[in-house]
Enzyme design. Structure first.
Site, short mmCIF file in Angstrom:
data_model
loop_
_atom_site.label_atom_id
_atom_site.label_comp_id
_atom_site.label_asym_id
_atom_site.label_seq_id
_atom_site.Cartn_x
_atom_site.Cartn_y
_atom_site.Cartn_z
N ASP A 331 0.86 -1.21 0.00
CA ASP A 331 0.00 0.00 0.00
C ASP A 331 0.88 1.24 0.00
OD1 ASP A 331 -2.26 1.91 1.17
OD2 ASP A 331 -3.27 0.06 0.57
N ASP A 332 0.40 2.30 0.57
CA ASP A 332 1.08 3.61 0.56
C ASP A 332 2.49 3.51 1.18
OD1 ASP A 332 1.42 6.29 0.27
OD2 ASP A 332 -0.36 6.89 1.40
N LYS A 416 -3.72 -0.40 -6.79
CA LYS A 416 -4.75 0.33 -6.03
C LYS A 416 -4.51 1.82 -6.29
CE LYS A 416 -6.09 1.13 -1.18
NZ LYS A 416 -5.92 0.61 0.19
N ASP A 418 -5.61 5.49 -5.43
CA ASP A 418 -6.30 6.13 -4.31
C ASP A 418 -6.39 7.65 -4.50
OD1 ASP A 418 -7.25 6.92 -1.87
OD2 ASP A 418 -5.72 5.92 -0.68
N GLY A 460 -16.13 5.65 -2.29
CA GLY A 460 -17.54 5.56 -2.66
C GLY A 460 -18.13 6.85 -3.20
N ARG A 477 -13.69 0.78 -4.07
CA ARG A 477 -14.06 0.94 -2.67
C ARG A 477 -15.41 1.63 -2.61
NH1 ARG A 477 -9.89 1.73 1.05
NH2 ARG A 477 -11.31 3.11 2.16
N ASP A 481 -12.53 4.34 5.22
CA ASP A 481 -11.63 3.30 5.74
C ASP A 481 -12.25 2.51 6.89
OD1 ASP A 481 -10.02 4.58 3.97
OD2 ASP A 481 -8.31 4.75 5.32
C1 GLA Z 1 -6.57 5.80 2.24
C2 GLA Z 1 -7.13 4.45 1.82
C3 GLA Z 1 -6.51 3.37 2.67
C4 GLA Z 1 -5.00 3.39 2.55
C5 GLA Z 1 -4.49 4.77 2.91
C6 GLA Z 1 -3.01 4.91 2.63
O1 GLA Z 1 -6.97 6.14 3.52
O2 GLA Z 1 -8.52 4.44 1.91
O3 GLA Z 1 -7.01 2.09 2.30
O4 GLA Z 1 -4.64 3.04 1.26
O5 GLA Z 1 -5.16 5.77 2.18
O6 GLA Z 1 -2.55 6.18 2.90
#
Ligand code: GLA
Length: 668
Positions: A331-332, A416, A418, A460, A477, A481
């Protein structure tokens, strides 16, 4: 308020010295003993270390961030400062008369969007509820009769989301008639295992259908449980593909579009198991919801190469791979942080050609993807369409083509994407603006010779489930979160009916990643705050919802309960069913819900859920609500055993916050 407290103090000193006999001073072992009326115990005098807080540690007479407790400009000297989701259990033993408090969100949250709900329960019965409270709202008064109550439970639930939920129980006190109340530990129910261990004989698991784009590298591992060594076979593989007998890995490329019917087999010294498998070479991939792991819910920005490798290896060593878990997603926080003084690249986020750079925690991305592919798994990555990610790392804005190329070159199979930093670029939130960045990256992904599952993440906005497919996403999504609380998980999971019509093979609603095992969103992990029953609910519901299943805990630290929860092939089959029909609710009342989904073999998977937080309840599914009638076999999927033959309806006793997940098939 301060003044009032001072007057109170003077009166209290007087009262205390005057009636200390009646106070049973020997029973008071609180630390520090603050002046109080003899028939009143203040909440802050109890052992506040027993209060469960969703973040930080509960404070006595201060807010959670250790500031003077302040609600809507009013300062309070006494009380406890907590954070949702929080719980305080107190044993009154039927000897108290009233509970009083002044509650609200602490002003220290400033402009952040906090929201909480306070609740008071006596022996499992709701006595008081604040409704959702927001920052700067005037405090609300609680004043409830607790006569005869043995167990007082004070709950702070997250309201609409779980950030900055700094919740104060100010001026909180219990009027006592006899014994002194005692804080008790918030008990964690013991995990219990339902899934039987897989047998020694081979049994093929995983999806029964797989999509690939003609000309792109094919990567699929046939998975099976059973004793090793095991030999894998595939009959009728399309031209261009080959199978490694020892590992079950199918690689190669299919040049011609088409649907190919294959027979897979797995054989060991005990027996042989085979099943039909369909390969669809066309323009749709992710024909069943992706299953794997993502670094965010456990490690947050503390993710690094070593942790990712450890999880990948553990997916193999623990046997998770044999149940179809296949993606390992970073992820990030793998890129360079904006304005950082990164020692390796000196703050540069891209090279002279504009190619994205990794930070020092990911020294060699290609070596990492090579390692993970070498284990028979796939690899995923994260970025943002904005100039920066949610954690302020370099994003893809205006470098989409280069980034898509680089991701493919590194060997990634999943992206992913974002929204986050794109908020600073977007001119608004019209549908057109919401779609734009996702269309841009789609175009770039189409230019690379690799199948990359495209996961849209924008929480969403604009009802993305209505247009996620149109912009080329494989999943999107549908919510903000998730966190590891009942309130977060259940609110998200049980509100997915609106998206249900839009799920189908290749296109999935994503109610966010799993919160089982050790989670933490940073270097320090804790066991999920979901109880075992809540975790059974979580996995059952996410399977019924055809959600992508992304484990959010370090697999190398997984305990037996969590492993068991994630390796029930009959439960996972509900998620991986080839029809790809998402469950819908067929019954709902205040505390019970029944969700059902049609399966490819003609059966119906049904989850009977008890949303009540205190008592077990009977939950019934009426067959007419499933569109069936006659005699049906009901099979308990968690226990993997038939319960019996039923006609018209099936009723189960379901534990509090728990589930009974069944498959209802016509009697042969
Ligand atoms: C958002 C996404 C999370 C994650 C964070 C990473 O909040 O919704 O799932 O990927 O960023 O910073």
């Amino acid at each position: 308020m301060k003044k009032l407290q001072q007057i109170n103090l003077v009166i209290s000193i007087f009262v205390l010295s005057f009636c200390s006999f009646g106070c049973q001073a020997k029973d008071y072992v609180y630390d520090p003993v603050i002046v109080r009326d003899c028939d009143v115990v203040w909440l802050d005098e109890l052992d506040v270390s027993k209060v469960a807080s969703g973040y930080g540690s509960t404070q006595r007479n201060l807010s959670i961030d250790r500031n003077p407790m302040t609600i809507a400009g009013v300062v309070y000297d006494r009380g406890i400062g907590t954070h949702a989701t929080g719980e305080f259990n107190i044993c009154l033993d039927g000897e108290s008369s009233r509970f009083k408090a002044t509650v609200g969100i602490d002003d220290e949250v400033g402009e952040h969007k906090a929201s909480v709900e306070f609740m008071v329960y006596g022996d499992g019965v709701e006595l008081w509820r604040s409704g959702v409270m927001k920052p700067k709202m005037p405090a609300k008064q609680v004043d409830v009769d607790v006569s005869g109550v043995k167990h007082l439970k004070l709950v702070v639930d997250e309201g609409e989301n779980n950030s900055y939920d700094h919740a104060d129980w100010a001026d909180a006190s219990i009027e006592i008639a006899g014994k002194v109340p005692v804080a008790i530990n918030t008990s964690r129910p013991r995990p219990y295992i339902l899934t039987p261990k897989p047998g020694l004989q081979p049994r093929i698991t995983g999806p029964k259908v797989f999509g690939v784009r003609p000309g792109n590298p094919f990567l699929f591992t046939v998975t099976a449980t059973g004793q090793r060594p095991m030999k894998f076979l595939a009959i009728n593989l399309p031209r261009g593909l080959s199978l490694d007998f020892a590992t079950g890995r199918i690689t190669g490329t299919i040049e011609k579009e088409g649907t190919y019917k294959v027979k897979l087999a797995a054989e060991n010294s005990l027996s042989k198991n085979s099943r039909a498998f369909t390969i669809k070479a066309g323009d749709t991939i992710a024909l069943t919801p992706p299953m794997g792991w993502n670094s965010w819910n456990c490690w947050g920005c503390a993710v690094d190469d070593e942790k990712v490798r450890a999880t990948a290896k553990a997916i193999v060593d623990s046997g998770l791979i044999n149940h179809g878990w296949s993606y390992v997603n970073i992820d990030d926080c793998w890129m360079v942080k904006l304005n950082s003084d990164d020692p390796i690249v000196g703050g540069k986020t891209r090279d002279e050609n504009g190619m994205i750079l990794t930070n020092e925690k990911f020294p060699d991305m290609q070596a990492l993807t090579g390692y993970i592919h070498g284990l028979g798994l796939k690899v995923g990555l994260y970025t943002s369409p904005g100039p920066f990610t949610c954690q302020s790392y370099e994003g893809a804005y205006e470098h989409e083509a280069l980034d898509a190329q680089k991701f493919a070159e590194w060997g990634f199979d999943y992206l992913k994407y974002d929204w986050c930093g794109y908020g600073t670029v977007s001119k608004g939130k019209t549908l057109e603006e919401l779609k734009k960045p996702y269309q841009v990256m789609r175009r770039e992904l189409d230019h690379v010779k690799r199948d990359i599952v495209y996961s849209l993440c924008q929480y969403g906005m604009g009802d993305i489930w209505e247009w996620g497919e149109e912009v080329g996403g494989n999943c999107w999504r549908t919510t903000g979160d998730i966190t590891d609380s009942w309130s977060s998980m259940s609110k998200i999971g049980f509100s997915q009916d609106k998206c249900s019509p839009y799920a189908k093979p290749g296109y999935w609603n994503d109610p966010d990643m799993l919160v089982v095992g050790q989670v933490g969103w940073g270097p320090n992990l804790h066991p999920s705050n979901l109880t075992p029953d809540e975790q059974y609910t979580h996995i059952s519901l996410w399977c019924l919802l055809d959600s992508p299943l992304l484990i959010g805990c370090p697999v190398e630290q997984m305990d037996e309960f969590t492993l068991n929860l994630l390796t029930n092939d009959e439960v996972l089959e509900v998620n991986q069913d080839s029809l790809g029909i998402q469950a819908v609710p067929v019954f709902k009342d205040a505390t019970r819900q029944v969700w059902a989904k049609k399966m490819e073999d003609g059966s119906t998977a049904v989850g009977l859920f008890n949303l009540d937080g205190f008592v077990k309840q009977k939950v019934t599914v009426k067959f007419k609500n499933l569109g069936i009638n006659g005699d049906y076999v009901v099979r308990d999927l968690w226990r993997q055993r038939d319960i019996g033959v039923f006609s018209e309806s099936f009723t189960a006793v379901v534990p509090s916050h728990g589930v009974v997940l069944v498959k209802i098939s016509e009697k042969k």
